[in-house]
Design a protein around this motif. Structure first.
Motif, PDB file in Angstrom:
ATOM      1  N   PRO A 220       0.829  -1.199   0.000  1.00 58.95           N
ATOM      2  CA  PRO A 220       0.000   0.000   0.000  1.00 58.95           C
ATOM      3  C   PRO A 220       0.873   1.263   0.000  1.00 58.95           C
ATOM      4  N   TYR A 221       0.252   2.369  -0.284  1.00 62.29           N
ATOM      5  CA  TYR A 221       0.903   3.686  -0.232  1.00 62.29           C
ATOM      6  C   TYR A 221       2.023   3.844  -1.265  1.00 62.29           C
ATOM      7  N   GLY A 222       1.939   3.101  -2.352  1.00 60.35           N
ATOM      8  CA  GLY A 222       2.870   3.333  -3.445  1.00 60.35           C
ATOM      9  C   GLY A 222       2.450   4.568  -4.225  1.00 60.35           C
TER      10      GLY A 222
ATOM     11  N   TYR B  18      -0.854   6.621  -3.729  1.00 62.82           N
ATOM     12  CA  TYR B  18      -0.727   8.033  -4.108  1.00 62.82           C
ATOM     13  C   TYR B  18      -0.801   8.129  -5.619  1.00 62.82           C
TER      14      TYR B  18
END
Lengths: 368, 535
Positions: A224-226, A357
């Motif tokens: 997550p949060y790539g 992102y």
């Protein structure tokens, strides 16, 4: 989600980032990357769903249709190897023509279709009875697993008895794995105008295609949060049709809208062109993960274009192009043409996503 | 204004702070230091080009008095280490004379490629030897190397194969592998001066300009020395020197050994670890060199750079995936200062959890130059590590642990600092809770209260120990040895000058490089440590 993880970031000019939960004034933007995209096949009691059994595959139909002399020719050194067999079977049309590219040149036995009454999906034409409306042809309706009547999902009706599309089949599973490993066909979902991730009366949703591959951990799991850059064309993001929606109790729902979603799978790029598409996404899963359903009338020509491109999997997925083509033409239920023949098939896809992102770079001012 | 500027410039050239004369120093012993791996690689790239592959690893250097630069003066080459140098020298020499490189790297070719050509070999060996040894070669040395080339050519029937043997022997020589400082009275000779300057300012072997200045005697004159120092500080390569210093001061070599439990921290990868080193070095060079900012802001800066791998660890957007993206955190963000970055908060943690103790110890030792004793061998960590402990947060577990009086003393030094950083987990990821309980980051440092890690950064910013530390480390790094008692007054003066320069790091390095003390050596023989000052 970690609420403070993305708070208060100042980013360079001409670059904006849709954060998993970034505060930008009062309105927030939620960003996701799709990690799983599967044809929504409802599976419970197989005998009720597919009482006639699984569809008859191309290989079997090829074998049945051959003369004894041809059977001897192809088997006098033992049964042909799978790859060769697939090719022989594909070119079983008159004069050795490809039956997937020319699905009407042979008449196969009728496709075994779903006879069950339950399916995932949405009521796309607003009619509970399936009598047909200005935008739909007469067809049989389903009831959702939650008991909602009037569900349209003719794609399930025609694909649901195929080994290749069911849970333990290879096509959708392979797609997900292939996207993860190849980095192709990464789809982003951006939700803007969010007052509160639990309840927002008016938000906008956009699908994008990313140009960056998935970010994987050491075990190959998507992290997550790539950060993913949006695929641009002429200074504007591709796809990116604004879709109006709302969030209630942490579940996003959208209004029926025509839009396309990029797709890559089975070594094939495609475009899922949907009309009257609806989307719901549960945003309140653990760790910011999200899960939902996308459904709409899938343009027949776009869908069949994809099916022709993946004909090399006809033996793996075990389907018959002529039978599938005939059934899908007959059961298509959306957007009748001037002759009353429907040109789209009601469809639904299961979607899973994780926070990401979304990076907009060098975007022209009017791009959004 | 012009007159005032002239006076200030003159003062700066002659003194350390204001117009007070530089304190007299005894100097320390000249040292013989082994080239670090970075220095070796840079030397080969500078002399032969970056296309030459340096495929080897090197024996580690033991950090001494906080610096590898000091440890490099107290190390030898082991038998196996020399075998690697030998193989590496062979590999490099072979590449240099290879057909695809020789036209560019060698200034002459033999009349007959199968036979010796002394004139050509000497021309090459003289030029290369001067750069490798960081001084001109004596005629005996040139003749000796040329003889190696000649004999090997006769055996191999190939001029370039013979030349490779001579080049190899040079790269195996102590004159290359060790930085040998030669005293000349109470100061260093010109080439030792050039070498000290070059490794301080660029972490590289002296270039032709600097060696030429040394040959001409320019480095014996203040004006000539100043010209070279200013040239080198103005060069983009000064950043390499600054990076090398902070890599050493912050123990960033340890980043290569940073391990994390990837089940607990799936975003942590070897790439992220490697990038964390680059992150802090980019942060520092941007602040201290590009912006010529106040050194103390390293504890409070909210500007940094992240890569794709770090974006996943920090859960931050990377606006330039595949490259480096600048991030500026908001004023109320807890992420401020290099101590909150992965290369610090993650490095000084356990593989599976944070460690207020290790972080506090690292801040005291690396950033404030204070010594925290190691724990006694008999200490029990049972209470701290008990997975069934009712104490959910590290603060609670440490409080229980510190009831042991044998532990309490040191933990008072470390834990209050480290607990401020508990909102960063073992991989430096921001968090608000631990085991479901909200993390308390408040505390006191030297009687001053702080609310969180950013607040702690402000206290470190104002702590004289932090600026004193970098002055001490920078001087010790510059001279490659522990500071001796006879240099105490100089260090005091440098600290004052650092403050007068508004804590500009390039100004500090310039003052050190231009000080008489930097070049002064005591009568003690090389490699013998002098009396170490208690600083």
């Amino acid at each position: 989600m970690i609420k403070s993880a993305a708070l208060g970031l100042a980013l360079a000019a001409l670059v904006s980032a849709s954060a998993p939960m970034a505060a930008s004034g009062k309105k927030q933007t939620l960003g996701y990357v799709v990690t799983k995209w599967d044809t929504a096949i409802y599976e419970s009691r197989f005998a009720e769903e597919c009482p006639e059994g699984l569809v008859t595959g191309n290989d079997e139909l090829w074998w049945r249709g051959m003369s004894r002399a041809d059977k001897d020719k192809f088997t006098n050194k033992g049964l042909a190897q799978p790859v060769d067999r697939k090719n022989y079977a594909m070119y079983r049309g008159p004069g050795g023509k490809d039956v997937c590219w020319n699905p009407e040149i042979v008449k196969d036995p009728p496709l075994r279709i779903v006879k069950g009454k339950t399916a995932y999906g949405f009521n796309l034409d607003g009619d509970d009875n399936g009598n047909g409306t200005a935008k739909s042809c007469k067809h049989e309706k389903f009831t959702s697993p939650e008991g909602v009547k009037g569900v349209d999902n003719q794609m399930y009706r025609i694909l649901g008895c195929h080994y290749g599309w069911r849970r333990n089949g290879v096509l959708d599973n392979f797609d997900d794995e292939e996207r993860r490993n190849s980095g192709r066909g990464v789809v982003l979902i951006e939700v803007t105008g969010v007052d509160d991730p639990q309840n927002s009366a008016a938000v906008e949703v956009r699908f994008y295609k990313a140009i960056d591959p998935f970010n994987l951990d050491a075990a190959g799991k998507i992290l997550p949060y790539g950060s993913y850059r949006v695929d641009m064309n002429g200074g504007k993001p591709r796809y990116a049709v604004p879709i109006k929606g709302k969030i209630e109790n942490g579940v996003l729902t959208t209004e029926a809208t025509d839009f396309s979603v990029p797709f890559y799978g089975n070594s094939t790029y495609a475009e899922v062109r949907l009309r009257d598409a609806k989307f719901n996404l549960d945003l309140k899963l653990a760790d910011g993960h999200a899960k939902g359903l996308l459904g709409g009338y899938y343009d027949f020509d776009k869908w069949w274009e994809y099916m022709m491109k993946i004909e090399f999997l006809v033996a793996t997925g075990d389907w018959s192009c002529p039978a599938l083509y005939e059934a899908s033409k007959r059961l298509a239920d959306g957007y009748p043409d001037k002759d009353g023949n429907c040109t789209a098939i009601s469809s639904a896809f299961k979607v899973e996503a994780i926070p990401a992102y979304i990076i907009h770079q060098n975007q022209t001012a009017d791009a959004r | 204004m012009k007159l005032r500027g002239l006076i200030l410039g003159l003062c700066a050239a002659l003194t350390l702070a204001g117009c007070e004369r530089e304190p007299a120093t005894t100097g320390g012993p000249a040292v013989i230091r082994r080239l670090t791996e970075a220095q070796y690689r840079t030397a080969i790239a500078d002399i032969f080009g970056s296309q030459i592959v340096v495929a080897s690893h090197f024996d580690p250097i033991l950090r001494t008095d906080g610096l590898l630069a000091v440890g490099a003066g107290r190390t030898a080459i082991t038998g196996s280490g020399f075998e690697r140098y030998h193989a590496l020298a062979r590999s490099i020499a072979t590449q240099v004379v290879a057909p695809e490189n020789r036209e560019v790297l060698l200034e002459c070719a033999p009349a007959n490629a199968a036979t010796a050509d002394d004139a050509c070999a000497k021309t090459i060996l003289k030029r290369v030897g001067r750069l490798l040894y960081r001084r001109p070669l004596s005629s005996e040395e040139i003749d000796g190397s040329a003889a190696i080339a000649r004999d090997a050519t006769a055996t191999r029937g190939d001029f370039h194969a013979g030349l490779a043997y001579a080049l190899q022997s040079m790269m195996e020589s102590p004159d290359f592998l060790f930085i040998v400082e030669n005293p000349e009275g109470d100061t260093l000779d010109a080439f030792s001066r050039a070498t000290r300057l070059s490794f301080l300012l660029w972490n590289a072997t002296p270039d032709d300009v600097l060696l030429t200045a040394a040959e001409k005697g320019d480095l014996d004159q203040k004006s000539g020395l100043t010209k070279q120092v200013d040239r080198m500080i103005a060069s983009p390569r000064f950043k390499d020197g600054v990076r090398a210093f902070f890599s050493d001061m912050l123990s960033l070599d340890d980043v290569a050994n940073m391990q994390k439990d990837t089940v607990l921290y799936p975003a942590f990868t070897l790439v992220a670890a490697t990038d964390s080193r680059e992150q802090v070095l980019r942060t520092l060079t941007d602040l201290l060199v590009t912006k010529n900012g106040d050194y103390r802001e390293i504890f409070t800066t909210r500007s940094t750079f992240i890569s794709t791998a770090l974006g996943l660890v920090y859960r931050l957007p990377v606006t330039n995936p595949g490259g480096w993206s600048k991030i500026d955190f908001a004023a109320d963000d807890p992420r401020a200062g290099i101590q909150t970055q992965l290369s610090f908060a993650g490095l000084h943690s356990h593989p599976g959890k944070s460690s207020p103790t290790l972080r506090g110890k690292a801040i005291r030792e690396l950033l404030m130059c204070q010594k925290v004793p190691d724990p006694p061998g008999t200490v029990s960590f049972d209470q701290f590590n008990d997975p069934n402990s009712p104490n959910r947060t590290a603060r609670q577990r440490l409080a229980a642990h510190a009831t042991d009086s044998a532990c309490a003393g040191c933990h008072k030094l470390t834990d209050p600092i480290g607990l401020a950083m508990e909102t960063f987990d073992g991989a430096g990821q921001l968090r608000e809770t631990e085991n479901g309980e909200r993390i308390d980051t408040t505390g006191e440092l030297n009687g001053k209260p702080y609310a969180n890690a950013a607040d702690l950064g402000r206290l470190l910013h104002d702590d004289p120990a932090a600026t004193s530390c970098v002055v001490n480390r920078a001087y010790s790094y510059a001279v490659g040895r522990t500071i001796v008692s006879g240099e105490k007054a100089l260090i005091d003066a440098l600290e004052k000058a650092f403050a007068a320069d508004k804590y500009r790091f390039p100004a500090l390095i310039r003052r050190i490089a231009l000080s008489d003390a930097f070049l002064r050596v005591s009568a003690a023989p090389p490699t013998t440590p002098g009396r170490e000052a208690k600083l």
